[in-house]
Design a protein around this motif. Structure first.
Motif, PDB file in Angstrom:
ATOM      1  N   MET B   1       0.757  -1.227  -0.003  1.00  0.00           N
ATOM      2  CA  MET B   1       0.134  -0.064  -0.035  1.00  0.00           C
ATOM      3  C   MET B   1       0.886   1.177  -0.012  1.00  0.00           C
ATOM      4  N   GLY B   2       2.079   1.118  -0.218  1.00  0.00           N
ATOM      5  CA  GLY B   2       3.010   2.293  -0.365  1.00  0.00           C
ATOM      6  C   GLY B   2       3.505   2.740   0.953  1.00  0.00           C
ATOM      7  N   LEU B   3       3.001   2.081   2.105  1.00  0.00           N
ATOM      8  CA  LEU B   3       3.682   2.489   3.647  1.00  0.00           C
ATOM      9  C   LEU B   3       5.091   2.349   3.625  1.00  0.00           C
ATOM     10  N   GLN B   4       5.859   3.120   4.227  1.00  0.00           N
ATOM     11  CA  GLN B   4       7.344   3.231   4.363  1.00  0.00           C
ATOM     12  C   GLN B   4       7.738   3.357   5.810  1.00  0.00           C
ATOM     13  N   ALA B   5       8.931   2.943   5.955  1.00  0.00           N
ATOM     14  CA  ALA B   5       9.497   2.852   7.323  1.00  0.00           C
ATOM     15  C   ALA B   5       9.292   4.266   8.057  1.00  0.00           C
ATOM     16  N   GLY B   6       8.776   4.358   9.158  1.00  0.00           N
ATOM     17  CA  GLY B   6       8.823   5.525   9.874  1.00  0.00           C
ATOM     18  C   GLY B   6       7.436   5.994   9.767  1.00  0.00           C
ATOM     19  N   ASP B   7       6.650   5.197   9.059  1.00  0.00           N
ATOM     20  CA  ASP B   7       5.048   5.794   8.804  1.00  0.00           C
ATOM     21  C   ASP B   7       4.503   5.145  10.084  1.00  0.00           C
ATOM     22  N   VAL B   8       3.167   6.090  10.618  1.00  0.00           N
ATOM     23  CA  VAL B   8       2.559   5.498  11.686  1.00  0.00           C
ATOM     24  C   VAL B   8       1.416   4.834  11.423  1.00  0.00           C
ATOM     25  N   VAL B   9       1.118   3.551  11.841  1.00  0.00           N
ATOM     26  CA  VAL B   9      -0.279   2.820  11.402  1.00  0.00           C
ATOM     27  C   VAL B   9      -0.868   2.745  12.576  1.00  0.00           C
ATOM     28  N   ALA B  10      -1.977   3.288  12.711  1.00  0.00           N
ATOM     29  CA  ALA B  10      -2.849   3.096  14.112  1.00  0.00           C
ATOM     30  C   ALA B  10      -3.576   1.799  14.102  1.00  0.00           C
ATOM     31  N   VAL B  11      -4.165   1.554  15.279  1.00  0.00           N
ATOM     32  CA  VAL B  11      -5.414   0.310  15.279  1.00  0.00           C
ATOM     33  C   VAL B  11      -6.173   0.776  16.093  1.00  0.00           C
ATOM     34  N   MET B  12      -7.477   0.432  15.895  1.00  0.00           N
ATOM     35  CA  MET B  12      -8.770   0.578  16.549  1.00  0.00           C
ATOM     36  C   MET B  12      -9.429  -0.666  16.559  1.00  0.00           C
ATOM     37  N   ALA B  25       4.083  -7.393  13.231  1.00  0.00           N
ATOM     38  CA  ALA B  25       4.156  -6.837  11.921  1.00  0.00           C
ATOM     39  C   ALA B  25       4.524  -5.344  11.859  1.00  0.00           C
ATOM     40  N   VAL B  26       3.667  -4.556  12.507  1.00  0.00           N
ATOM     41  CA  VAL B  26       3.906  -2.999  11.979  1.00  0.00           C
ATOM     42  C   VAL B  26       5.448  -2.662  12.533  1.00  0.00           C
ATOM     43  N   PRO B  27       5.697  -2.602  13.748  1.00  0.00           N
ATOM     44  CA  PRO B  27       7.230  -2.392  14.076  1.00  0.00           C
ATOM     45  C   PRO B  27       8.091  -3.128  13.369  1.00  0.00           C
ATOM     46  N   MET B  28       8.002  -4.436  13.193  1.00  0.00           N
ATOM     47  CA  MET B  28       9.146  -5.330  12.231  1.00  0.00           C
ATOM     48  C   MET B  28       9.370  -4.784  11.054  1.00  0.00           C
ATOM     49  N   SER B  29       8.200  -3.990  10.490  1.00  0.00           N
ATOM     50  CA  SER B  29       8.458  -3.423   9.166  1.00  0.00           C
ATOM     51  C   SER B  29       9.268  -2.182   9.051  1.00  0.00           C
ATOM     52  N   GLY B  30       9.472  -1.718  10.594  1.00  0.00           N
ATOM     53  CA  GLY B  30      10.019  -0.267  10.480  1.00  0.00           C
ATOM     54  C   GLY B  30       9.088   0.671  10.814  1.00  0.00           C
ATOM     55  N   MET B  31       7.777   0.469  10.822  1.00  0.00           N
ATOM     56  CA  MET B  31       6.724   1.405  10.849  1.00  0.00           C
ATOM     57  C   MET B  31       6.403   1.490  12.333  1.00  0.00           C
ATOM     58  N   ILE B  32       5.543   2.453  12.892  1.00  0.00           N
ATOM     59  CA  ILE B  32       5.237   2.678  14.179  1.00  0.00           C
ATOM     60  C   ILE B  32       3.811   2.273  14.455  1.00  0.00           C
ATOM     61  N   LEU B  33       3.624   1.438  15.378  1.00  0.00           N
ATOM     62  CA  LEU B  33       2.361   1.020  15.725  1.00  0.00           C
ATOM     63  C   LEU B  33       1.697   1.877  16.776  1.00  0.00           C
ATOM     64  N   GLN B  34       0.554   2.662  16.275  1.00  0.00           N
ATOM     65  CA  GLN B  34      -0.285   3.563  17.499  1.00  0.00           C
ATOM     66  C   GLN B  34      -1.225   2.765  17.877  1.00  0.00           C
ATOM     67  N   ILE B  49      -5.317  10.771  17.180  1.00  0.00           N
ATOM     68  CA  ILE B  49      -4.997  10.452  15.782  1.00  0.00           C
ATOM     69  C   ILE B  49      -4.338  11.810  14.965  1.00  0.00           C
ATOM     70  N   ASN B  50      -5.042  12.740  15.318  1.00  0.00           N
ATOM     71  CA  ASN B  50      -4.489  13.912  14.584  1.00  0.00           C
ATOM     72  C   ASN B  50      -3.193  14.464  15.091  1.00  0.00           C
ATOM     73  N   HIS B  51      -2.755  13.860  16.462  1.00  0.00           N
ATOM     74  CA  HIS B  51      -1.498  14.173  16.807  1.00  0.00           C
ATOM     75  C   HIS B  51      -0.442  13.389  16.359  1.00  0.00           C
ATOM     76  N   ALA B  52      -0.848  12.178  16.241  1.00  0.00           N
ATOM     77  CA  ALA B  52       0.218  11.018  15.729  1.00  0.00           C
ATOM     78  C   ALA B  52       0.212  11.017  14.326  1.00  0.00           C
ATOM     79  N   THR B 141       6.496   1.779  18.858  1.00  0.00           N
ATOM     80  CA  THR B 141       5.022   2.038  19.315  1.00  0.00           C
ATOM     81  C   THR B 141       4.871   3.388  19.754  1.00  0.00           C
ATOM     82  N   THR B 142       3.623   3.912  19.642  1.00  0.00           N
ATOM     83  CA  THR B 142       3.295   5.106  20.335  1.00  0.00           C
ATOM     84  C   THR B 142       1.735   4.980  20.770  1.00  0.00           C
ATOM     85  N   PHE B 143       1.461   5.694  21.749  1.00  0.00           N
ATOM     86  CA  PHE B 143       0.140   5.747  22.267  1.00  0.00           C
ATOM     87  C   PHE B 143       0.074   6.943  23.187  1.00  0.00           C
TER      88      PHE B 143
END
Lengths: 508, 508
Positions: B1-12, B25-34, B49-52, B141-143
């Motif tokens: 989907m074009g997501l890249q290392a450093g991008d934030v992926v949120a879960v609800m 999966a999210v952190p191991m891809s270099g992305m940040i799990l919110q 969400i608008n902050h992260a 991760t971030t929360f």
């Protein structure tokens, strides 16, 4: 004394509380702790010292005869600190009681070339010390592998590596079922020397957890068993040779161990010894590691499934080498470096990754590059891994026997012979053979009461194993030679290199 | 989907196996799990969400009503992946059985603005994925903390921090005596939501150990207890409010728990609830941690000494907050930043150091600097530490009551009142008083069968405690107010800020 961050401080001592203090004090000061293997031949000990070049030496009085010329022979040493264990003076031991265990007979008094005695120096110093902060990748320790070929090679470990190894190894043990796992209320005593791969990092782990710790000095079987009984030691570790020594001593006392948890490693346990250990009240857990790996890489897992195993299945399981602990990756490679399936059958060289492996050999980058060929650390051990992750070491790369183009696992043959009631110790090595290239030869030490056992009686077990399909026919040795003592390395492993040499020179 | 290392992926999502997959999966891809706290008020959720600024959102159908306008309101989100739990559809629940637990009534069907449904997307993708190597200090991760004042604040943790926290926290638990420690054969189920401080890192720990894991979706008491009984769950964690919920549900079934090991934290347990838990077959271990600390900092130690404690002593011990786990340093500071003695009596603000603390607040360095004032992380909790290292949290810095110049511990008063048979829940807050500056006020929720209990009956326990010397006279509240429900934060802690506000506005 003018020592500075980065300086090497060597220790020559048996397992003492002062050694434990040095485990923390030296690295925490930014210096490098060299744990000298005092059981190597004297010239090898000197070699390791002149290779690491310590500026200071903590010297137990017992080793003064060995070290008395170090002022000249080991010129890097500027300061010597004297360690003296009057209360542990082995010369005062009851000779009859300690019999064959060779208590020390010589003990020097403090020579004038030392800086002073450890406890007096400590008492004269301030109680407060402000430990510096520094990078976690600073080298904390170094020591030398006894090595099967050539000169000893130095390995080295950082603070970060020791912390991670200690956390993971302690955790892997603690998760085991009751009676088999480390706990907050254990009493700890090392039975792998403190000079040998950080005593598997347990002095660090036991201190981290806050356990009562017992340090036994030189390993004399009666003293070890005395201390275990007196202090109710519940947690220890050692090589199979130590286990054998403990069992013999406790049998002589006509008593049993009270659920001692013993982490085993160093060399593979045979099922005969395993059975004897269980019967004597020792809960042992096999594992695998090496000098280059800080050391622990795998550890037996005990859970409900293990609990419900039949004795025979459990004996077999307990003699395997456990499963990789957290943060360790293992693969089995063939000669071309191709990973083999983890099916419990395919064998190859065990290669590893983990955050606590030595990054090279000290001042020997050629050997270091060979160790890390292909980006994985090479163990030189032949192994298989089952689909559930249990590791089975089948041989040393250099100990494997090739007969008529077929591989023979010396460990497999040793295991079979170990079941014979007369066998105290057994080793199988490959000897040159005109027709087959190599043939297996069994070397056996008999138990005292079985001195008249015939080779054929023991070989019969091998033939039985062939009949039952446990062993290929070419796996049965042509002959058995009886020895009075088994050649072992300074850390108690079968010294197959020496055995092969003795055979070549017709000494056995 | 074009997501890249450093991008934030949120879960609800509620606690699901898909959430567990995202944990890795999210952190191991270099992305940040919110991990989005879906129990906050809707405008606060949107704020976080608008902050992260996540680029992608994994959205459970249940939260579509909340998120349906995110395409406009949260412009950072480019991709939404649809999660649907047909089998867990709460609308199909037996309403009579689930009664007061508010199963969900609304569930959207997949809208056309999403990229697709998670399982279908997964099935269509390749089985193989080559996870990249990168620096261990990459943010994983971030929360957002629910926060007692102002907007939620974002914390963030690196791979290194999560690995170290997981190792140490699992180890501290595993070293406990039988029945109280984590083991290889546990069955794990979270009862702290996966959006709340990594569910205390246990999904990471349980996977590291290789445990069977059960993910319960939304926390409905009957479902939690069903799953515990059906899967023989042996290891979980939660806040005291969850414990209360479990006890009530199991009591209604007329059965007991079969030795469930429950790690407790989040807020201090009172002895009344502790006693009820033990009687109901739950082995609980208190601890302490916070959003800023990944979270675990301390954990109760169970050894021989604990085993042999009398019930009263043990209840008290179990309601303390345990001892600092490995790699954690704790100090108690007075208002000027001076460390106080660890004597079990001296109190002050608890400050900490550990390798897994958030290094600041996300895009809010002022608050971050305040958090780390003086080089230690400030917990805003008032505590004492005994000479043997046991931590006792006596109050929140902002919840402490000062009456006539003397400090009153609201927790102490709450503990005493919790012993009255009529009390289901109790909170003590400070309210303005002309003469004394502040006076304590007790808010009590009564058990259903005790609706006619008088305030004087409960206050009598306070006077008894004064007589016995457990409480200073000025510690007894002037009055008790009865509530039908206790104001709690989204993670089940007493919401004293709201209580004080309600008092000020004369709502209670």
């Amino acid at each position: 004394m003018g020592l500075q961050a980065g300086d090497v401080v060597a220790v020559m001592d048996w397992d003492s509380h002062r050694y434990l203090e040095a485990y923390f004090a030296v690295p925490m000061s930014g210096m490098i702790l060299q744990t000298v293997n005092v059981r190597l031949a004297e010239d090898k000990v000197l070699y390791t010292i002149n290779h690491a070049k310590p500026k200071a030496l903590l010297l137990n009085a017992e080793f003064e005869p060995m070290a008395k010329n170090y002022r000249h022979d080991a010129p890097s040493i500027e300061k010597i600190i004297w360690l003296d264990d009057t209360e542990l003076d082995d010369t005062k031991l009851d000779n009859e009681k300690y019999g064959e265990y060779e208590p020390q007979t010589e003990r020097s008094s403090m020579p004038d070339y030392v800086e002073g005695e450890y406890e007096s120096l400590l008492a004269a110093a301030s109680d407060a010390f402000d430990f510096p902060d520094f990078d976690e990748n600073t080298i904390a320790t170094t020591f030398y592998t006894s090595g099967t070929t050539g000169d000893p090679k130095g390995v080295f470990f950082t603070h970060r590596q020791i912390v991670l190894q200690t956390l993971a190894s302690t955790l892997a043990s603690a998760l085991n079922a009751e009676g088999q796992g480390a706990r907050y209320n254990d009493v700890y005593m090392p039975m792998t020397p403190l000079f040998h791969v950080h005593a598997w990092c347990w002095p660090y782990g036991a201190t981290m957890i806050g356990l009562k710790q017992v340090y036994p000095g030189r390993y004399l079987a009666p003293r070890l068993v005395d201390l275990i009984e007196q202090h109710k030691v519940t947690l220890s570790h050692g090589v199979p040779a130590i286990l054998q020594m403990l069992l013999k001593e406790m049998a002589a006392r006509g008593r049993k161990f009270d659920g001692l948890k013993l982490l085993l490693g160093g060399s593979k346990l045979n099922e005969g010894l395993a059975k004897a250990a269980i019967e004597s009240g020792i809960e042992f857990m096999s594992g695998f590691g090496m000098s280059e790996s800080c050391p622990v890489l795998s550890r037996a897992v005990f859970d409900d499934k293990t609990d419900s195993m039949e004795m025979k299945e459990q004996l077999n399981y307990r003699c395997l080498s456990g499963s990789p602990i957290m943060l360790v990756s293992m693969e089995i490679w063939d000669e071309s470096g191709k990973p083999q399936p983890m099916d419990g059958k395919s064998t190859g060289e065990l290669v590893i990754r983990a955050p606590w492996l030595t990054q090279s050999y000290f001042k020997n980058s050629d050997a270091g590059n060979e160790l890390w060929e292909g980006g994985w650390m090479h163990t030189q051990d032949i192994a298989s891994i089952s689909s559930s992750g249990t590791l089975s070491i089948t041989d040393r790369l250099k100990d494997v026997i090739k007969s008529g183009g077929e591989w023979i696992s010396s460990l497999e043959v040793e295991t079979i012979f170990s079941f014979h009631p007369s066998v105290a110790d057994v080793a199988v090595i490959g000897v040159p053979d005109e027709r087959w290239g190599e043939r297996p030869l069994a070397l056996v030490v008999l138990k005292p009461d079985y001195a008249d056992t015939k080779a054929a009686d023991i070989l019969a077990l091998g033939l039985q194993a062939v009949e039952k399909g446990y062993l290929p026919k070419y796996g049965v040795p042509n002959e058995i030679k009886f020895l009075l003592e088994m050649p072992k390395t300074s850390v108690g492993k079968l010294d197959k290199k020496r055995m092969r040499m003795m055979c070549a020179e017709k000494l056995i």
